[in-house]
Scaffold this motif. Structure first.
Motif, PDB file in Angstrom:
ATOM      1  N   ASP A 127      62.010  -2.129  27.810  1.00 26.78           N
ATOM      2  CA  ASP A 127      61.438  -1.003  28.551  1.00 26.78           C
ATOM      3  C   ASP A 127      62.478   0.090  28.780  1.00 26.78           C
ATOM      4  O   ASP A 127      62.235   1.042  29.513  1.00 26.78           O
ATOM      5  N   GLY A 128      63.649  -0.043  28.148  1.00 36.48           N
ATOM      6  CA  GLY A 128      64.695   0.955  28.311  1.00 36.48           C
ATOM      7  C   GLY A 128      64.437   2.204  27.490  1.00 36.48           C
ATOM      8  O   GLY A 128      63.623   2.210  26.548  1.00 36.48           O
ATOM      9  N   ARG A 158      59.901   8.046  37.719  1.00 32.78           N
ATOM     10  CA  ARG A 158      59.654   7.492  36.393  1.00 32.78           C
ATOM     11  C   ARG A 158      58.755   8.415  35.578  1.00 32.78           C
ATOM     12  O   ARG A 158      59.007   8.674  34.394  1.00 32.78           O
ATOM     13  N   ALA A 159      57.685   8.911  36.209  1.00 31.38           N
ATOM     14  CA  ALA A 159      56.748   9.789  35.507  1.00 31.38           C
ATOM     15  C   ALA A 159      57.417  11.103  35.100  1.00 31.38           C
ATOM     16  O   ALA A 159      57.266  11.570  33.961  1.00 31.38           O
ATOM     17  N   ILE A 160      58.168  11.695  36.001  1.00 36.25           N
ATOM     18  CA  ILE A 160      58.833  12.964  35.699  1.00 36.25           C
ATOM     19  C   ILE A 160      59.934  12.755  34.665  1.00 36.25           C
ATOM     20  O   ILE A 160      60.120  13.573  33.755  1.00 36.25           O
ATOM     21  N   GLY A 161      60.675  11.656  34.779  1.00 40.47           N
ATOM     22  CA  GLY A 161      61.703  11.357  33.789  1.00 40.47           C
ATOM     23  C   GLY A 161      61.122  11.213  32.397  1.00 40.47           C
ATOM     24  O   GLY A 161      61.683  11.710  31.411  1.00 40.47           O
ATOM     25  N   ILE A 176      52.622   7.312  32.058  1.00 34.99           N
ATOM     26  CA  ILE A 176      51.392   6.622  32.457  1.00 34.99           C
ATOM     27  C   ILE A 176      51.664   5.598  33.547  1.00 34.99           C
ATOM     28  O   ILE A 176      50.969   5.548  34.578  1.00 34.99           O
ATOM     29  N   ASP A 177      52.683   4.758  33.340  1.00 38.60           N
ATOM     30  CA  ASP A 177      52.988   3.729  34.336  1.00 38.60           C
ATOM     31  C   ASP A 177      53.483   4.344  35.630  1.00 38.60           C
ATOM     32  O   ASP A 177      53.166   3.856  36.725  1.00 38.60           O
ATOM     33  N   MET A 217      65.149  17.385  41.593  1.00 37.46           N
ATOM     34  CA  MET A 217      66.334  16.985  40.837  1.00 37.46           C
ATOM     35  C   MET A 217      66.793  15.583  41.220  1.00 37.46           C
ATOM     36  O   MET A 217      67.325  14.846  40.403  1.00 37.46           O
ATOM     37  N   ASN A 218      66.627  15.185  42.510  1.00 41.00           N
ATOM     38  CA  ASN A 218      67.005  13.843  42.925  1.00 41.00           C
ATOM     39  C   ASN A 218      66.171  12.788  42.203  1.00 41.00           C
ATOM     40  O   ASN A 218      66.662  11.706  41.902  1.00 41.00           O
ATOM     41  N   TRP A 219      64.903  13.107  41.966  1.00 41.84           N
ATOM     42  CA  TRP A 219      64.056  12.165  41.241  1.00 41.84           C
ATOM     43  C   TRP A 219      64.594  11.929  39.842  1.00 41.84           C
ATOM     44  O   TRP A 219      64.614  10.800  39.352  1.00 41.84           O
ATOM     45  N   LEU A 220      65.010  12.990  39.167  1.00 46.17           N
ATOM     46  CA  LEU A 220      65.564  12.844  37.828  1.00 46.17           C
ATOM     47  C   LEU A 220      66.848  12.029  37.861  1.00 46.17           C
ATOM     48  O   LEU A 220      67.085  11.185  36.985  1.00 46.17           O
ATOM     49  N   ALA A 221      67.686  12.286  38.852  1.00 45.83           N
ATOM     50  CA  ALA A 221      68.929  11.522  38.979  1.00 45.83           C
ATOM     51  C   ALA A 221      68.622  10.051  39.215  1.00 45.83           C
ATOM     52  O   ALA A 221      69.288   9.166  38.648  1.00 45.83           O
TER      53      ALA A 221
END
Length: 223
Positions: free
Chosen positions: A18-19, A185-188, A175-176, A1-5
């Motif tokens: 890139d937004g 970034r990937a999980i988001g 991908i990036d 969850m921290n990664w998503l935040a």
């Protein structure tokens, strides 16, 4: 969850080319154009085949063959033949993915109409096109819309492959992020794609409820 935040709370991910808004617009453009092209191909063919009964075997074989095509493999092949940097490498595999559910559901919807309704329409003096558009299509509409919904969800979920050939869309985050080990970034990006697919499913279901005649809906539930 921290990664998503970390991903969604970063202001840099909400501005510029890139937004998230820009990438979402690109993703919708790929998906919408592919779905439009697939519908232009599949709807008339499915209606004609379902109404006349001609070419049903060929339609089934073609739809099965298209479903068996690996989207990523087809993308790589098209890139090798046409070169990267254009919409074509993305559109061709996405259209090939979207055509079968639209085509098959349209055909099955028209062919599944009660023969008594057909006979009654012809008995009233209606001609072929009048019977198709005035009687068969309204009754077949639930299945036709289901095919469009299935195709839309598949296309939205698969349009991430655009990132493989240097184009944009939400797949860029996936991908990036994997390439640079930026896992937030990937999980988001994956969460955005999943959320978009669920949104498309919900909007499609709502459209079906609005577009389909209540009488047709009751008739289908009574079966």
């Amino acid at each position: 969850m921290n990664w998503l935040a970390d991903f969604f709370a970063d202001p840099a991910n909400w501005a510029g080319p890139d937004g998230i808004p820009a990438r979402l617009a690109e993703h919708l453009a790929f998906s919408g154009l592919a779905l439009l092209v697939a519908a232009v191909i599949a709807l008339p063919l499915g209606l004609w085949t379902g109404h006349t009964g001609r070419g049903a075997s060929a339609l089934t074989l073609a739809a099965g063959a298209a479903r068996a095509l690996p989207t990523l493999g087809l993308l790589v092949l098209v890139v090798l033949l046409t070169g990267a940097g254009s919409f074509a490498p993305v559109l061709i595999p996405l259209v090939a993915l979207a055509v079968p559910p639209i085509l098959v559901n349209t055909y099955e919807g028209v062919r599944g109409v009660d023969p008594e309704l057909r006979d009654a329409a012809y008995g009233m003096g209606l001609r072929g096109r009048q019977v198709l558009l005035g009687v068969l299509v309204p009754v077949a509409l639930p299945l036709v819309l289901l095919g469009l919904r299935t195709a839309a969800i598949q296309v939205v979920a698969t349009a991430t492959v655009a990132a493989y050939v240097g184009l944009g869309g939400l797949g860029r985050y996936v991908i990036d992020g994997l390439a640079t080990q930026d896992y937030p970034r990937a999980i988001g990006g994956a969460v955005l794609v999943a959320g978009l697919a669920l949104s498309v499913q919900g909007l499609s279901a709502l459209l079906s409820r609005v577009a389909v005649s209540p009488g047709v809906s009751r008739r289908r539930r009574a079966r």
